[in-house]
Design an enzyme around this catalytic site. Sequence first.
Site: not given
Length: 183
Positions: A128-129
């Site tokens: 998700c980063h």
Amino acid sequence: MTNRLVFETAIGECALAWTDRGISKLWLPGGSLPQGDSTYEHSPAWLAGAVDAIQRLLLGQRVDLCFIPVDLRAAPDFHRKVYVVARSIPPGRAMTYGEVAAAIGEPGAARAVGQALGRNPVPIVVPCHRVLAAGGRTGDFSAPGGAASKLRLLAIEGYAGSGPSLFDFAEAQATARSASADP
């Protein structure tokens, strides 16, 4: 059946839960860790390699975790679609929340994509980063350290951003001035 394993990394203790299909939950340092084993006894063959890869990434080595199986059956359907797109983003690259929304066929759902990523049960394995806000802004990151952790992970993976920054512009100007001063 869900199993748990607690393991050390360069930045602190992590834990993960897995089922017969893959990792179902990952706890990063700084949160409340569950109780779990610290051995690989009765674990699937892929687990030791997954733990090693997570440890190397958190040590600062560029590692792609896409080989690690995940079990996201407990996540809502929309979230699973978001996680599939996030896992398709290679290290060193990023997409915006809006691009992820468009990729799953929900072009107006950028905010919902952000909410799904904020509930990501396996952060860094579902990267998700690698999803940013419009204009290359970092956006939120639910792991301890927030946006600073997100930026550090992106740097480890070799992400250079979408274009030159203010600092790159200043360096280019200084280099140009230095070059023009030399006879």
